[in-house]
Design a protein around this motif. Structure first.
Motif, PDB file in Angstrom:
ATOM      1  N   ARG A  78      77.131 -85.899  -4.596  1.00 27.64           N
ATOM      2  CA  ARG A  78      75.937 -85.643  -3.778  1.00 27.64           C
ATOM      3  C   ARG A  78      76.396 -85.211  -2.394  1.00 27.64           C
ATOM      4  NH1 ARG A  78      70.917 -88.774  -5.336  1.00 27.64           N
ATOM      5  NH2 ARG A  78      70.249 -88.314  -3.219  1.00 27.64           N
ATOM      6  N   PHE A  79      75.798 -84.160  -1.879  1.00 27.69           N
ATOM      7  CA  PHE A  79      76.152 -83.672  -0.551  1.00 27.69           C
ATOM      8  C   PHE A  79      75.138 -84.097   0.508  1.00 27.69           C
ATOM      9  CE2 PHE A  79      78.556 -80.992  -3.329  1.00 27.69           C
ATOM     10  CZ  PHE A  79      79.746 -80.760  -2.656  1.00 27.69           C
ATOM     11  N   ASP A  80      74.103 -84.819   0.090  1.00 31.71           N
ATOM     12  CA  ASP A  80      73.063 -85.213   1.039  1.00 31.71           C
ATOM     13  C   ASP A  80      73.170 -86.684   1.428  1.00 31.71           C
ATOM     14  OD1 ASP A  80      72.395 -86.027  -1.511  1.00 31.71           O
ATOM     15  OD2 ASP A  80      70.241 -85.885  -1.177  1.00 31.71           O
ATOM     16  N   ILE A  81      74.313 -87.329   1.179  1.00 32.34           N
ATOM     17  CA  ILE A  81      74.516 -88.697   1.635  1.00 32.34           C
ATOM     18  C   ILE A  81      75.456 -88.686   2.837  1.00 32.34           C
ATOM     19  CG2 ILE A  81      74.075 -89.730  -0.617  1.00 32.34           C
ATOM     20  CD1 ILE A  81      77.055 -89.986  -1.053  1.00 32.34           C
ATOM     21  N   THR A  82      75.259 -89.631   3.734  1.00 32.11           N
ATOM     22  CA  THR A  82      75.992 -89.622   5.010  1.00 32.11           C
ATOM     23  C   THR A  82      77.195 -90.553   4.986  1.00 32.11           C
ATOM     24  OG1 THR A  82      74.653 -91.399   5.961  1.00 32.11           O
ATOM     25  CG2 THR A  82      73.845 -89.145   6.221  1.00 32.11           C
ATOM     26  N   THR A  83      77.622 -90.959   3.803  1.00 33.97           N
ATOM     27  CA  THR A  83      78.776 -91.833   3.633  1.00 33.97           C
ATOM     28  C   THR A  83      79.708 -91.236   2.587  1.00 33.97           C
ATOM     29  OG1 THR A  83      77.460 -93.083   2.037  1.00 33.97           O
ATOM     30  CG2 THR A  83      77.596 -93.964   4.267  1.00 33.97           C
ATOM     31  N   PRO A  84      80.986 -91.635   2.564  1.00 37.16           N
ATOM     32  CA  PRO A  84      81.896 -91.101   1.541  1.00 37.16           C
ATOM     33  C   PRO A  84      81.414 -91.416   0.132  1.00 37.16           C
ATOM     34  CG  PRO A  84      83.115 -92.302   3.228  1.00 37.16           C
ATOM     35  CD  PRO A  84      81.670 -92.578   3.472  1.00 37.16           C
ATOM     36  N   THR A  85      80.860 -92.628  -0.033  1.00 37.26           N
ATOM     37  CA  THR A  85      80.365 -93.070  -1.329  1.00 37.26           C
ATOM     38  C   THR A  85      79.029 -93.781  -1.162  1.00 37.26           C
ATOM     39  OG1 THR A  85      81.622 -95.115  -1.083  1.00 37.26           O
ATOM     40  CG2 THR A  85      82.658 -93.351  -2.357  1.00 37.26           C
ATOM     41  N   GLY A  86      78.322 -93.918  -2.252  1.00 40.70           N
ATOM     42  CA  GLY A  86      77.073 -94.662  -2.267  1.00 40.70           C
ATOM     43  C   GLY A  86      76.799 -95.115  -3.688  1.00 40.70           C
ATOM     44  N   VAL A  87      75.925 -96.089  -3.857  1.00 47.85           N
ATOM     45  CA  VAL A  87      75.612 -96.583  -5.199  1.00 47.85           C
ATOM     46  C   VAL A  87      74.118 -96.782  -5.365  1.00 47.85           C
ATOM     47  CG1 VAL A  87      77.827 -97.742  -5.618  1.00 47.85           C
ATOM     48  CG2 VAL A  87      75.968 -98.984  -4.478  1.00 47.85           C
ATOM     49  N   ASN A  88      73.687 -96.783  -6.607  1.00 45.78           N
ATOM     50  CA  ASN A  88      72.378 -97.286  -6.984  1.00 45.78           C
ATOM     51  C   ASN A  88      72.404 -97.599  -8.475  1.00 45.78           C
ATOM     52  OD1 ASN A  88      71.982 -94.804  -8.300  1.00 45.78           O
ATOM     53  ND2 ASN A  88      70.697 -93.982  -6.666  1.00 45.78           N
ATOM     54  N   PHE A  89      71.261 -98.000  -9.016  1.00 49.56           N
ATOM     55  CA  PHE A  89      71.184 -98.402 -10.423  1.00 49.56           C
ATOM     56  C   PHE A  89      70.196 -97.495 -11.123  1.00 49.56           C
ATOM     57  CE2 PHE A  89      69.741-100.920 -14.036  1.00 49.56           C
ATOM     58  CZ  PHE A  89      70.942-101.427 -14.528  1.00 49.56           C
ATOM     59  N   ASP A 211      70.887 -79.482   4.086  1.00 48.75           N
ATOM     60  CA  ASP A 211      71.057 -80.191   2.827  1.00 48.75           C
ATOM     61  C   ASP A 211      72.463 -80.757   2.673  1.00 48.75           C
ATOM     62  OD1 ASP A 211      68.453 -79.704   1.897  1.00 48.75           O
ATOM     63  OD2 ASP A 211      69.009 -77.686   1.304  1.00 48.75           O
ATOM     64  N   VAL A 212      73.327 -80.498   3.612  1.00 46.79           N
ATOM     65  CA  VAL A 212      74.702 -80.971   3.540  1.00 46.79           C
ATOM     66  C   VAL A 212      74.959 -81.949   4.676  1.00 46.79           C
ATOM     67  CG1 VAL A 212      77.129 -80.332   3.497  1.00 46.79           C
ATOM     68  CG2 VAL A 212      75.417 -78.752   2.582  1.00 46.79           C
ATOM     69  N   GLU A 213      75.386 -83.165   4.315  1.00 46.61           N
ATOM     70  CA  GLU A 213      75.748 -84.157   5.312  1.00 46.61           C
ATOM     71  C   GLU A 213      77.261 -84.163   5.462  1.00 46.61           C
ATOM     72  OE1 GLU A 213      73.804 -85.703   7.185  1.00 46.61           O
ATOM     73  OE2 GLU A 213      71.838 -85.621   6.213  1.00 46.61           O
ATOM     74  N   GLU A 214      77.722 -83.998   6.685  1.00 41.69           N
ATOM     75  CA  GLU A 214      79.156 -83.931   6.928  1.00 41.69           C
ATOM     76  C   GLU A 214      79.656 -85.066   7.807  1.00 41.69           C
ATOM     77  OE1 GLU A 214      80.623 -80.055   7.979  1.00 41.69           O
ATOM     78  OE2 GLU A 214      78.837 -79.089   7.193  1.00 41.69           O
TER      79      GLU A 214
END
Length: 469
Positions: A78-89, A211-214
């Protein structure tokens, strides 16, 4: 000399930044929260191979629990998250997301750290806990507090990660190490309330591709959690326990063991101490006036003073001294309560009772707790409720073996009640308890009696920290 891993990482980073800057990969289509991109297949394959190398390095490590846990998770870019990684269920699985632009700037150790970070959030049930806190605290305060909690147990984190030291410096706080989530979020929120709004949060309209978070953004770190499938708490816990069971292949860090223990203990009934933490978080916050900010409802009225959050918890602790509760249980109970409420502006009144009230006194520390009065014979609950009704209180915690009346002679008025049944007791005799009933034997004293230094060494702090719902 540069390693083959870093050479590969740098090449992938240069490739993805070139693709992004070229503007060729994005359709910029959105369906709710879903974000679609056209990503070159060769890049995607190469990126996941690099993630595999990180995964295998975790499996080969002595703390291979993280590697086996990651192995079970679904992976997405995903390029729209502001962290290196993220999680959900989603879809009966935990999903881990990677933003390659941010992730590929990390070293191997930092990549491992950010993956461990996400797994700690899962084990601490933060995906559920965040929902409970949203009605009372801001998103920023919750995110900062939760990241402080998990990052204290990770050796290598990104340079911009939310750490205790960073938050203390940025917000001029003096937060303690290895404390509770409630402690962190409450103190951070109080400081945020004090701060005047500034222009630093204005959006940058110069971005070419929104659309891109860097860059890392602490206020958006856990936005992905809102995209999780709707699922009841019990089912999510069961899925999490299954992931844990399949990941238990070797030695598990002590702080992770305590998280797992807390997870399993709360899969059925919530232990009394955890329930008390939840109750403390729901008590009414008194408001105090301040001249440092304007009224939120009428900001144009300079003559009106604003309000700050103040939390004065009036807590009554009733101890049944009829002989059914041992001295050790008595000491443990008081120590537990004091440790839980110490992060609040509180006042504790101890009520010793059997068939009547024997002694009432106030204390703020274990040192102020007196030796119990001489035990009597039976037990009556009504005298305690009659006393509490006549005095200002937010919460009554009643420790007893449960053997007393079947019906109260007076009804509780304007406060919450938590019954804690001693290890010798079976159930509460009252047909209508007017509050939650929990068992004392579920709690081990060492989980709450270690000091700060011991906490970091033996890992029990994570249990002290996060056995939460």
């Amino acid at each position: 000399m540069i390693s083959s891993f870093d050479r590969n990482r740098i090449e992938l980073y240069e490739k993805i930044t070139e693709i992004v800057n070229g503007g060729e990969m994005f359709k910029a289509k959105r369906d709710g929260f879903e974000f679609e991109v056209n990503l070159p297949k060769d890049f995607e394959e190469a990126f996941y191979k690099l993630v595999d190398r990180v995964n295998f390095s975790l499996i080969e490590d002595k703390d291979n629990f993280y590697g086996y846990f990651l192995f079970q998770m679904k992976r997405e870019i995903r390029f729209d998250i502001t962290t290196p990684t993220g999680v959900n269920f989603k879809g009966a699985k935990y999903v881990i997301y990677f933003n390659p632009i941010i992730f590929l700037q990390l070293t191997m150790e930092q990549m491992q750290g950010t993956i461990k970070h996400e797994i700690h959030h899962i084990l601490a049930m933060h995906l559920l806990r965040a929902k409970d806190l949203k009605d009372k605290y801001s998103t920023l305060a919750i995110n900062l507090a939760m990241d402080i909690v998990v990052n204290q147990y990770i050796d290598f984190v990104p340079p911009y990660a939310t750490t205790l030291e960073f938050v203390n410096l940025k917000y001029n706080l003096n937060l303690e190490h290895y404390n509770t989530l409630e402690y962190y979020v409450d103190n951070i929120q109080n400081e945020l309330d004090l701060m005047e709004e500034s222009e630093e949060g204005e959006e940058d309209d110069s971005r070419e591709n929104e659309d891109v978070e860097e860059e890392f953004n602490p206020e958006k770190t856990h936005d992905l959690w809102d995209e999780s499938d709707e699922i009841d708490d019990k089912t999510l816990r069961e899925f999490t326990e299954k992931f844990v069971s399949l990941s238990d292949k070797g030695e598990i860090p002590l702080h992770v063991q305590s998280l797992i223990k807390a997870l399993k203990s709360t899969s059925g009934e919530i232990p009394w101490n955890i329930y008390l933490k939840k109750l403390m978080g729901t008590l009414e916050s008194n408001k105090k006036k301040t001249i440092t900010r304007r009224s939120r409802r009428q900001p144009e009225r300079l003559d009106l003073r604003g309000e700050l959050r103040g939390h004065k918890a009036e807590i009554m602790v009733a101890i049944d001294i009829s002989g059914s509760i041992s001295d050790e249980e008595f000491k443990q109970a008081i120590r537990e309560v004091l440790d839980i409420v110490k992060n609040y502006n509180h006042e504790i009144t101890i009520i010793e009772c059997d068939t009547s009230i024997k002694r009432v006194y106030k204390t703020k520390s274990v040192k102020g707790v007196m030796d119990r009065a001489v035990p009597g014979g039976g037990t009556k609950f009504s005298p305690v409720f009659e006393y509490v009704n006549k005095h200002k209180a937010n919460l009554l915690v009643y420790f007893t073996d449960g053997k007393g009346e079947e019906k109260l002679e007076v009804m509780p008025k304007g406060y919450k009640t938590l019954w804690v049944i001693s290890g010798r007791g079976d159930k509460l005799s009252l047909k209508q308890p007017f509050g939650a009933v929990k068992k004392l034997k579920r709690v081990e004293i060492k989980e709450f009696s270690v000091d700060t230094y011991e906490t970091r060494v033996d890992g029990w702090s994570m249990n002290h920290q996060e056995p939460t719902l």
